[in-house]
Design a protein around this motif. Structure first.
Motif, PDB file in Angstrom:
ATOM      1  N   UNK A  13      42.247  39.468  47.764  1.00  0.00           N
ATOM      2  CA  UNK A  13      43.334  39.044  46.873  1.00  0.00           C
ATOM      3  C   UNK A  13      43.493  37.530  46.893  1.00  0.00           C
ATOM      4  N   UNK A  14      43.345  36.936  48.055  1.00  0.00           N
ATOM      5  CA  UNK A  14      43.431  35.486  48.190  1.00  0.00           C
ATOM      6  C   UNK A  14      42.279  34.809  47.434  1.00  0.00           C
ATOM      7  N   UNK A  15      41.082  35.345  47.564  1.00  0.00           N
ATOM      8  CA  UNK A  15      39.924  34.799  46.853  1.00  0.00           C
ATOM      9  C   UNK A  15      40.128  34.822  45.341  1.00  0.00           C
ATOM     10  N   UNK A  16      40.906  35.802  44.865  1.00  0.00           N
ATOM     11  CA  UNK A  16      41.175  35.949  43.426  1.00  0.00           C
ATOM     12  C   UNK A  16      42.500  35.309  43.014  1.00  0.00           C
ATOM     13  N   UNK A  17      43.024  34.443  43.875  1.00  0.00           N
ATOM     14  CA  UNK A  17      44.219  33.637  43.597  1.00  0.00           C
ATOM     15  C   UNK A  17      45.515  34.426  43.499  1.00  0.00           C
ATOM     16  N   UNK A  18      45.586  35.561  44.207  1.00  0.00           N
ATOM     17  CA  UNK A  18      46.857  36.260  44.342  1.00  0.00           C
ATOM     18  C   UNK A  18      47.839  35.383  45.104  1.00  0.00           C
ATOM     19  N   UNK A  19      49.116  35.538  44.847  1.00  0.00           N
ATOM     20  CA  UNK A  19      50.148  34.691  45.452  1.00  0.00           C
ATOM     21  C   UNK A  19      50.975  35.478  46.472  1.00  0.00           C
ATOM     22  N   UNK A  20      51.510  34.749  47.442  1.00  0.00           N
ATOM     23  CA  UNK A  20      52.471  35.308  48.414  1.00  0.00           C
ATOM     24  C   UNK A  20      51.970  36.611  49.040  1.00  0.00           C
ATOM     25  N   UNK A  21      50.780  36.572  49.568  1.00  0.00           N
ATOM     26  CA  UNK A  21      50.179  37.769  50.171  1.00  0.00           C
ATOM     27  C   UNK A  21      50.853  38.060  51.502  1.00  0.00           C
ATOM     28  N   UNK A  22      51.253  39.305  51.670  1.00  0.00           N
ATOM     29  CA  UNK A  22      51.796  39.697  52.971  1.00  0.00           C
ATOM     30  C   UNK A  22      51.229  41.056  53.374  1.00  0.00           C
ATOM     31  N   UNK A  23      51.083  41.221  54.673  1.00  0.00           N
ATOM     32  CA  UNK A  23      50.640  42.492  55.235  1.00  0.00           C
ATOM     33  C   UNK A  23      51.736  42.970  56.167  1.00  0.00           C
ATOM     34  N   UNK A  24      52.186  44.189  55.941  1.00  0.00           N
ATOM     35  CA  UNK A  24      53.199  44.803  56.798  1.00  0.00           C
ATOM     36  C   UNK A  24      52.575  45.962  57.563  1.00  0.00           C
TER      37      UNK A  24
ATOM     38  N   UNK B  38      43.587  42.393  37.070  1.00  0.00           N
ATOM     39  CA  UNK B  38      42.360  41.810  37.632  1.00  0.00           C
ATOM     40  C   UNK B  38      42.349  41.893  39.157  1.00  0.00           C
ATOM     41  N   UNK B  39      43.501  41.677  39.782  1.00  0.00           N
ATOM     42  CA  UNK B  39      43.586  41.784  41.242  1.00  0.00           C
ATOM     43  C   UNK B  39      43.288  43.210  41.692  1.00  0.00           C
ATOM     44  N   UNK B  40      43.821  44.194  40.960  1.00  0.00           N
ATOM     45  CA  UNK B  40      43.564  45.586  41.303  1.00  0.00           C
ATOM     46  C   UNK B  40      42.075  45.894  41.194  1.00  0.00           C
ATOM     47  N   UNK B  41      41.458  45.469  40.119  1.00  0.00           N
ATOM     48  CA  UNK B  41      40.032  45.723  39.920  1.00  0.00           C
ATOM     49  C   UNK B  41      39.185  45.035  40.991  1.00  0.00           C
ATOM     50  N   UNK B  42      39.569  43.822  41.361  1.00  0.00           N
ATOM     51  CA  UNK B  42      38.821  43.082  42.386  1.00  0.00           C
ATOM     52  C   UNK B  42      38.836  43.819  43.722  1.00  0.00           C
ATOM     53  N   UNK B  43      40.001  44.339  44.111  1.00  0.00           N
ATOM     54  CA  UNK B  43      40.096  45.080  45.374  1.00  0.00           C
ATOM     55  C   UNK B  43      39.255  46.346  45.304  1.00  0.00           C
ATOM     56  N   UNK B  44      39.404  47.105  44.232  1.00  0.00           N
ATOM     57  CA  UNK B  44      38.630  48.347  44.099  1.00  0.00           C
ATOM     58  C   UNK B  44      37.132  48.082  44.199  1.00  0.00           C
ATOM     59  N   UNK B  45      36.656  47.072  43.483  1.00  0.00           N
ATOM     60  CA  UNK B  45      35.226  46.776  43.476  1.00  0.00           C
ATOM     61  C   UNK B  45      34.743  46.287  44.847  1.00  0.00           C
ATOM     62  N   UNK B  46      35.509  45.413  45.467  1.00  0.00           N
ATOM     63  CA  UNK B  46      35.091  44.829  46.753  1.00  0.00           C
ATOM     64  C   UNK B  46      35.042  45.875  47.859  1.00  0.00           C
ATOM     65  N   UNK B  47      36.067  46.714  47.935  1.00  0.00           N
ATOM     66  CA  UNK B  47      36.117  47.729  48.992  1.00  0.00           C
ATOM     67  C   UNK B  47      35.059  48.804  48.748  1.00  0.00           C
TER      68      UNK B  47
END
Length: 131
Positions: free
Chosen positions: A18-29, A54-63
């Motif tokens: 998500x960071x590579x695709x310029x997502x903002x304010x990433x947090x992991x809980x 686009x962020x959703x598609x990027x995660x699906x493809x990468x994983x």
């Protein structure tokens, strides 16, 4: 690569994607100790509706590429402003900035442990697009 990966590392790699695709304010809980829904939530903000998708598609493809893993479930609202990818042990919330403020997931899950950006970047350093 193998699909045998622990939930902490998966959450960190998703955050890196998500960071590579310029997502903002990433947090992991880490919600594992307060809920049986999952071990981790990864939450990110997209600046626009197309970026949320686009962020959703990027995660699906990468994983899928890295671990041959597809989400068990995918959901989105009718205007595509909140997408959810459920990997079982990790749930990814990709929200438009207004929805992120409105639903305040981090406040609702205030008993969860937050994973620092330094930690998820270190854990996922070998999986970044731009290392």
């Amino acid at each position: 690569m193998t699909n045998d990966i622990d939930s902490h590392k998966l959450a960190c790699i998703i955050a890196r994607t998500l960071d590579d695709k310029l997502g903002k304010d990433i947090s992991i809980l880490n919600i594992g100790h307060v809920s049986s829904l999952a071990d981790y939530f990864v939450i990110v903000t997209g600046d626009s509706t197309p970026q949320v998708k686009a962020l959703m598609e990027a995660v699906k493809e990468r994983i899928k590429h890295l671990f041959n893993r597809m989400p068990l479930r995918m959901e989105n609202d009718s205007k595509n402003r909140w997408n959810l990818l459920d990997y079982g042990d990790v749930v990814v919330h990709i929200l438009h900035k207004e929805e992120r403020q409105t639903y305040a997931i981090e406040k609702f899950w205030s008993n969860a442990f937050s994973i620092s950006e330094d930690e998820w970047k270190e854990t996922s350093k070998d999986y970044g697009t731009y290392n």
